[in-house]
Scaffold this motif. Sequence first.
Motif, PDB file in Angstrom:
ATOM      1  N   LEU A  98      -7.192   8.804  -5.513  1.00 43.03           N
ATOM      2  CA  LEU A  98      -6.285   9.595  -4.678  1.00 43.03           C
ATOM      3  C   LEU A  98      -5.640  10.717  -5.487  1.00 43.03           C
ATOM      4  N   GLY A  99      -5.237  10.403  -6.728  1.00 43.36           N
ATOM      5  CA  GLY A  99      -4.626  11.423  -7.574  1.00 43.36           C
ATOM      6  C   GLY A  99      -5.604  12.513  -7.958  1.00 43.36           C
ATOM      7  N   SER A 100      -6.816  12.131  -8.341  1.00 50.98           N
ATOM      8  CA  SER A 100      -7.833  13.113  -8.731  1.00 50.98           C
ATOM      9  C   SER A 100      -8.216  13.999  -7.554  1.00 50.98           C
ATOM     10  N   THR A 101      -8.299  13.415  -6.359  1.00 51.58           N
ATOM     11  CA  THR A 101      -8.599  14.190  -5.157  1.00 51.58           C
ATOM     12  C   THR A 101      -7.543  15.259  -4.915  1.00 51.58           C
ATOM     13  N   GLY A 102      -6.274  14.891  -5.084  1.00 50.08           N
ATOM     14  CA  GLY A 102      -5.198  15.861  -4.902  1.00 50.08           C
ATOM     15  C   GLY A 102      -5.266  17.011  -5.889  1.00 50.08           C
ATOM     16  N   LEU A 103      -5.626  16.712  -7.145  1.00 54.03           N
ATOM     17  CA  LEU A 103      -5.755  17.764  -8.156  1.00 54.03           C
ATOM     18  C   LEU A 103      -6.895  18.723  -7.812  1.00 54.03           C
ATOM     19  N   LEU A 104      -8.001  18.183  -7.319  1.00 52.27           N
ATOM     20  CA  LEU A 104      -9.129  19.034  -6.938  1.00 52.27           C
ATOM     21  C   LEU A 104      -8.778  19.905  -5.735  1.00 52.27           C
ATOM     22  N   THR A 123       6.360  17.105  -7.939  1.00 54.90           N
ATOM     23  CA  THR A 123       7.728  16.610  -8.153  1.00 54.90           C
ATOM     24  C   THR A 123       8.372  16.269  -6.817  1.00 54.90           C
ATOM     25  N   PHE A 124       8.258  17.194  -5.872  1.00 51.69           N
ATOM     26  CA  PHE A 124       8.825  16.922  -4.548  1.00 51.69           C
ATOM     27  C   PHE A 124       8.036  15.820  -3.836  1.00 51.69           C
ATOM     28  N   GLY A 125       6.702  15.781  -4.048  1.00 51.43           N
ATOM     29  CA  GLY A 125       5.909  14.704  -3.462  1.00 51.43           C
ATOM     30  C   GLY A 125       6.338  13.344  -3.974  1.00 51.43           C
ATOM     31  N   THR A 126       6.636  13.255  -5.267  1.00 53.77           N
ATOM     32  CA  THR A 126       7.105  11.994  -5.853  1.00 53.77           C
ATOM     33  C   THR A 126       8.451  11.599  -5.267  1.00 53.77           C
ATOM     34  N   ILE A 127       9.338  12.571  -5.119  1.00 55.93           N
ATOM     35  CA  ILE A 127      10.671  12.285  -4.572  1.00 55.93           C
ATOM     36  C   ILE A 127      10.574  11.785  -3.140  1.00 55.93           C
ATOM     37  N   PHE A 128       9.745  12.424  -2.319  1.00 52.60           N
ATOM     38  CA  PHE A 128       9.622  12.015  -0.923  1.00 52.60           C
ATOM     39  C   PHE A 128       8.984  10.627  -0.798  1.00 52.60           C
ATOM     40  N   ASN A 129       7.983  10.336  -1.627  1.00 59.57           N
ATOM     41  CA  ASN A 129       7.362   9.010  -1.586  1.00 59.57           C
ATOM     42  C   ASN A 129       8.326   7.931  -2.079  1.00 59.57           C
ATOM     43  N   MET A 130       9.154   8.260  -3.055  1.00 62.04           N
ATOM     44  CA  MET A 130      10.163   7.316  -3.518  1.00 62.04           C
ATOM     45  C   MET A 130      11.187   7.044  -2.421  1.00 62.04           C
ATOM     46  N   TYR A 155       0.815  -1.217   0.000  1.00 64.89           N
ATOM     47  CA  TYR A 155       0.000   0.000   0.000  1.00 64.89           C
ATOM     48  C   TYR A 155       0.848   1.266   0.000  1.00 64.89           C
ATOM     49  N   ALA A 156       2.144   1.161   0.285  1.00 64.27           N
ATOM     50  CA  ALA A 156       3.017   2.337   0.227  1.00 64.27           C
ATOM     51  C   ALA A 156       3.252   2.791  -1.211  1.00 64.27           C
ATOM     52  N   THR A 157       2.992   1.903  -2.183  1.00 61.33           N
ATOM     53  CA  THR A 157       3.169   2.289  -3.589  1.00 61.33           C
ATOM     54  C   THR A 157       2.002   3.121  -4.105  1.00 61.33           C
ATOM     55  N   VAL A 158       0.859   3.072  -3.429  1.00 54.53           N
ATOM     56  CA  VAL A 158      -0.320   3.804  -3.895  1.00 54.53           C
ATOM     57  C   VAL A 158      -0.102   5.314  -3.861  1.00 54.53           C
ATOM     58  N   PRO A 159       0.372   5.907  -2.742  1.00 54.21           N
ATOM     59  CA  PRO A 159       0.636   7.358  -2.754  1.00 54.21           C
ATOM     60  C   PRO A 159       1.688   7.749  -3.787  1.00 54.21           C
ATOM     61  N   PHE A 160       2.686   6.893  -3.977  1.00 54.08           N
ATOM     62  CA  PHE A 160       3.728   7.193  -4.969  1.00 54.08           C
ATOM     63  C   PHE A 160       3.139   7.269  -6.370  1.00 54.08           C
ATOM     64  N   LEU A 161       2.341   6.271  -6.744  1.00 50.29           N
ATOM     65  CA  LEU A 161       1.738   6.266  -8.076  1.00 50.29           C
ATOM     66  C   LEU A 161       0.729   7.404  -8.231  1.00 50.29           C
ATOM     67  N   ALA A 162       0.047   7.761  -7.130  1.00 49.86           N
ATOM     68  CA  ALA A 162      -0.879   8.891  -7.176  1.00 49.86           C
ATOM     69  C   ALA A 162      -0.130  10.198  -7.457  1.00 49.86           C
ATOM     70  N   GLU A 163       1.046  10.364  -6.847  1.00 48.25           N
ATOM     71  CA  GLU A 163       1.861  11.553  -7.103  1.00 48.25           C
ATOM     72  C   GLU A 163       2.337  11.580  -8.555  1.00 48.25           C
ATOM     73  N   VAL A 164       2.733  10.415  -9.070  1.00 46.25           N
ATOM     74  CA  VAL A 164       3.160  10.340 -10.469  1.00 46.25           C
ATOM     75  C   VAL A 164       1.997  10.694 -11.393  1.00 46.25           C
ATOM     76  N   PHE A 165       0.798  10.209 -11.075  1.00 44.54           N
ATOM     77  CA  PHE A 165      -0.390  10.522 -11.869  1.00 44.54           C
ATOM     78  C   PHE A 165      -0.668  12.018 -11.862  1.00 44.54           C
ATOM     79  N   LYS A 166      -0.619  12.655 -10.684  1.00 42.68           N
ATOM     80  CA  LYS A 166      -0.871  14.098 -10.585  1.00 42.68           C
ATOM     81  C   LYS A 166       0.188  14.887 -11.347  1.00 42.68           C
ATOM     82  N   LEU A 167       1.434  14.418 -11.265  1.00 43.34           N
ATOM     83  CA  LEU A 167       2.525  15.093 -11.970  1.00 43.34           C
ATOM     84  C   LEU A 167       2.332  14.988 -13.483  1.00 43.34           C
TER      85      LEU A 167
END
Length: 335
Positions: free
Chosen positions: A243-249, A200-207, A34-46
């Motif tokens: 999760l990604g769509s929520t962040g964009l909104l 970008t920074f969100g992706t780096i921190f999740n990675m 489940y730790a990969t979900v926030p990472f992929l969500a950040e990549v999607f938003k980016l």
Amino acid sequence: MQWYLVAALLTVLTSSQGILTTLSQSNGEYKYDYATVPFLAEVFKLAVSSLLLWKECQKSPPPKMTTEWKTVALFPIPSIIYLIHNNVQFATLTYVDTSTYQIMGNLKIVTTGILFRLFLGRRLSNLQWMAIVMLAVGTTTSQVRGCGEASCDSLFSAPIQGYMLGILSACLSALAGIYTEFLMKKNNDSLYWQNIQLYTFGTIFNMARLLMDDFRGGFENGPWWQRIFNGYTITTWLVVLNLGSTGLLVSWLMKHADNIVKVYSTSMAMLLTMIISLFLFNFKPTLQLFLGIIICMMSLHMYFAPPNMLLDMPVTVKSDEEKLIEVSVDRRPHS
């Protein structure tokens, strides 16, 4: 798009977030990391923000994009605050149970209003302050279980460290939101350019978190990039997209509305989740839930309704003397 339409969509997506996450489990446990979900969500938003910025750059005039290092260096701060907040959450749960933690989490509603006033300088009327407090009371009421249950007593039996960490968690959550709004409204840069910096920074921190998990586990299951999609199903992908769509909104609301709108959206989403759970997971409705919904709806009306809808202004009756003056004025000859 009007802010209230975005807020309504955010409420729907946020309420479905917990439901989709529950449905993504298999036999009560996660088959994926489940730790990969926030990472992929950040990549999607980016990726979405990059595409939208590219389309925006095709127009004339081009969007404003500040590239000064002093401005860009401000964007990692929300990710750092959220990282600290996540660690404080885990520390809080070592002192209090889950139900107590959920109830204490409603403090962020009030702390958001306080920081909204202190750091952004936005004034709220007395009615709006009362509405914010009512929202916190309503969400808390809906989460309180029956008084005959053991968890009802645990709310007042936690050690002082648990309460202090709970307050710190609420302040950090509110601070991250307030600071993000400050960044979004600091200049007239393109929203998508600001999103790219944030994500970008969100992706780096999740990675970095995924790498730390690998080091802690001694790379027993191999590096995270080799097993990132292991156990993923259609429902899991829906969780990522949600999760990604929520962040964009949320970022749109931070740019064009404010944190209070986001707080109301997420609070209403929690109540909507409870209502949907009545049908999907055989969740038993309680009196506290209905009372909480009523209080929150009253709070919503009190905060956003125009003052003339909330107060019955008395009709002033003109005196006989005032009527005579008006008649004499009306009878004057017009040149």
